[in-house]
Design an enzyme around this catalytic site. Sequence first.
Site, PDB file in Angstrom:
ATOM      1  N   HIS A  50       0.843  -1.206   0.000  1.00 20.93           N
ATOM      2  CA  HIS A  50       0.000   0.000   0.000  1.00 20.93           C
ATOM      3  C   HIS A  50       0.877   1.254   0.000  1.00 20.93           C
ATOM      4  O   HIS A  50       0.589   2.230  -0.704  1.00 20.93           O
ATOM      5  CB  HIS A  50      -0.867   0.041   1.264  1.00 20.93           C
ATOM      6  CG  HIS A  50      -1.837  -1.095   1.406  1.00 20.93           C
ATOM      7  ND1 HIS A  50      -1.702  -2.070   2.369  1.00 20.93           N
ATOM      8  CD2 HIS A  50      -2.962  -1.401   0.715  1.00 20.93           C
ATOM      9  CE1 HIS A  50      -2.699  -2.926   2.268  1.00 20.93           C
ATOM     10  NE2 HIS A  50      -3.480  -2.555   1.280  1.00 20.93           N
ATOM     11  N   GLN A  82     -18.054  -6.315  -1.802  1.00 16.26           N
ATOM     12  CA  GLN A  82     -17.147  -7.157  -2.589  1.00 16.26           C
ATOM     13  C   GLN A  82     -16.800  -8.477  -1.901  1.00 16.26           C
ATOM     14  O   GLN A  82     -15.951  -9.218  -2.365  1.00 16.26           O
ATOM     15  CB  GLN A  82     -15.885  -6.386  -2.984  1.00 16.26           C
ATOM     16  CG  GLN A  82     -14.955  -6.040  -1.850  1.00 16.26           C
ATOM     17  CD  GLN A  82     -13.864  -5.087  -2.304  1.00 16.26           C
ATOM     18  OE1 GLN A  82     -14.123  -3.951  -2.657  1.00 16.26           O
ATOM     19  NE2 GLN A  82     -12.618  -5.554  -2.320  1.00 16.26           N
ATOM     20  N   GLN A 130      -0.484  -3.966  -9.074  1.00 14.69           N
ATOM     21  CA  GLN A 130      -0.484  -5.081 -10.036  1.00 14.69           C
ATOM     22  C   GLN A 130      -0.906  -6.393  -9.355  1.00 14.69           C
ATOM     23  O   GLN A 130      -1.442  -7.291  -9.981  1.00 14.69           O
ATOM     24  CB  GLN A 130       0.928  -5.208 -10.609  1.00 14.69           C
ATOM     25  CG  GLN A 130       1.213  -6.406 -11.470  1.00 14.69           C
ATOM     26  CD  GLN A 130       0.479  -6.327 -12.782  1.00 14.69           C
ATOM     27  OE1 GLN A 130       0.246  -5.252 -13.301  1.00 14.69           O
ATOM     28  NE2 GLN A 130       0.090  -7.478 -13.300  1.00 14.69           N
ATOM     29  N   GLN A 186      -8.518  -6.816 -10.897  1.00 13.85           N
ATOM     30  CA  GLN A 186      -9.131  -5.559 -10.437  1.00 13.85           C
ATOM     31  C   GLN A 186      -8.665  -4.380 -11.302  1.00 13.85           C
ATOM     32  O   GLN A 186      -9.457  -3.513 -11.675  1.00 13.85           O
ATOM     33  CB  GLN A 186      -8.741  -5.336  -8.977  1.00 13.85           C
ATOM     34  CG  GLN A 186      -9.140  -4.012  -8.408  1.00 13.85           C
ATOM     35  CD  GLN A 186      -8.928  -3.967  -6.903  1.00 13.85           C
ATOM     36  OE1 GLN A 186      -9.708  -4.517  -6.143  1.00 13.85           O
ATOM     37  NE2 GLN A 186      -7.873  -3.323  -6.458  1.00 13.85           N
TER      38      GLN A 186
HETATM   39  P1  AMP Z   1      -6.367  -3.785  -0.528  1.00 12.37           P
HETATM   40  O1  AMP Z   1      -6.245  -3.007   0.739  1.00 12.37           O
HETATM   41  O2  AMP Z   1      -5.896  -5.190  -0.408  1.00 12.37           O
HETATM   42  O3  AMP Z   1      -7.722  -3.643  -1.169  1.00 12.37           O
HETATM   43  O4  AMP Z   1      -5.344  -3.102  -1.538  1.00 12.37           O
HETATM   44  C1  AMP Z   1      -5.368  -1.740  -1.819  1.00 12.37           C
HETATM   45  C2  AMP Z   1      -4.460  -1.454  -2.980  1.00 12.37           C
HETATM   46  O5  AMP Z   1      -3.130  -1.860  -2.657  1.00 12.37           O
HETATM   47  C3  AMP Z   1      -4.866  -2.229  -4.240  1.00 12.37           C
HETATM   48  O6  AMP Z   1      -4.682  -1.412  -5.380  1.00 12.37           O
HETATM   49  C4  AMP Z   1      -3.907  -3.384  -4.230  1.00 12.37           C
HETATM   50  O7  AMP Z   1      -3.643  -3.925  -5.517  1.00 12.37           O
HETATM   51  C5  AMP Z   1      -2.651  -2.713  -3.672  1.00 12.37           C
HETATM   52  N1  AMP Z   1      -1.746  -3.737  -3.129  1.00 12.37           N
HETATM   53  C6  AMP Z   1      -2.063  -4.747  -2.265  1.00 12.37           C
HETATM   54  N2  AMP Z   1      -0.989  -5.530  -2.053  1.00 12.37           N
HETATM   55  C7  AMP Z   1       0.014  -5.025  -2.801  1.00 12.37           C
HETATM   56  C8  AMP Z   1       1.382  -5.397  -3.030  1.00 12.37           C
HETATM   57  N3  AMP Z   1       1.931  -6.467  -2.433  1.00 12.37           N
HETATM   58  N4  AMP Z   1       2.111  -4.651  -3.876  1.00 12.37           N
HETATM   59  C9  AMP Z   1       1.580  -3.565  -4.495  1.00 12.37           C
HETATM   60  N5  AMP Z   1       0.299  -3.161  -4.326  1.00 12.37           N
HETATM   61  C10 AMP Z   1      -0.472  -3.879  -3.498  1.00 12.37           C
END
Ligand code: AMP
Length: 290
Positions: free
Chosen positions: A37, A61, A148, A153
């Site tokens: 994040h 979701q 990515q 998504q």
């Molecule tokens: P989430 O809180 O899991 O919904 O993720 C929020 C954002 O952070 C989304 O755009 C995810 O794709 C991104 N994200 C989650 N894990 C990673 C990671 N390991 N590397 C890069 N971006 C991430």
Amino acid sequence: MQVITAVQALKQYIRVLKERRSTIGLVPTMGALHEGHLSLVRQAKKENDAVVVSIFVNPLQFGKNEDFSRYPRTFDNDCNILSQEGVNIVFNPGASEMYPDGFCTAVIPESLEDKLCGKSRPGHFRGVAVVVLKLFNLIQPDVAYFGQKDFQQTVVIRRIVSDLNAGVTIKVLPTIRDQNGLALSSRNAYLSETERNDALCLYQALIRAQSLVKTGIVNTEEMVREMEKIISQSKSATIDYISVVNPETLESVQKAQSGDVVALAVRIGKTRLIDNVILTIYEQPILSDT
Ligand code: AMP
């Protein structure tokens, strides 16, 4: 840093930013923040006058038997981190603020929602689509940042922005991993030590796929078989899907090309993890006769 829970208050802050002609970068999250994040937050900070991070565990979701109620929530810690990163606004609405009584509108990414993760998570991408579009309407960001890591998504969001002329630039940043290759995820908190070790099979299988195509093996059935072999060595792993797809349509391909994406979802014990890589295939140099 302003922590805002009400839609009306958020609108006022956004109005002020717009009057000042500040550019706005948005990072939508569900909280339980990690370095993945933060890579998005730091990029947003570099490229915009103001950064808004949303923290919202979006009930729409999650399926009925999924982990909505036990999803990790670490709000105070998240706010401490974000304030150190120089974030301007954290938007943390309650579910009834986002979906008041009578809410009934759906956004349906038709040909994309039943592929890959959509097969075992029916309705998931409609939930993602509606919350992201609501955030875009409320925050009116110049740029929105996504990882990515959640490949499908990103495809769905790019499609919605293009189909509905949302007027936001979408930036997708690389997956951040731990030193062993495990993609960072808030759900990694569910894993025991043994499971965390087993979970390395996801990345190992992806690396194998990438190295196969580099040696000229581009038949995706063969690639998937090789990946299955690797994953089956981890005791707690059950494959949900492994697929090599076109990066825009998400249709499976039989012969892999550069830019195609190898995506997988694997259950490690009870925890469902996803990961992916974008394939790069070196072209053979053309030999000249001289
Ligand atoms: P989430 O809180 O899991 O919904 O993720 C929020 C954002 O952070 C989304 O755009 C995810 O794709 C991104 N994200 C989650 N894990 C990673 C990671 N390991 N590397 C890069 N971006 C991430």
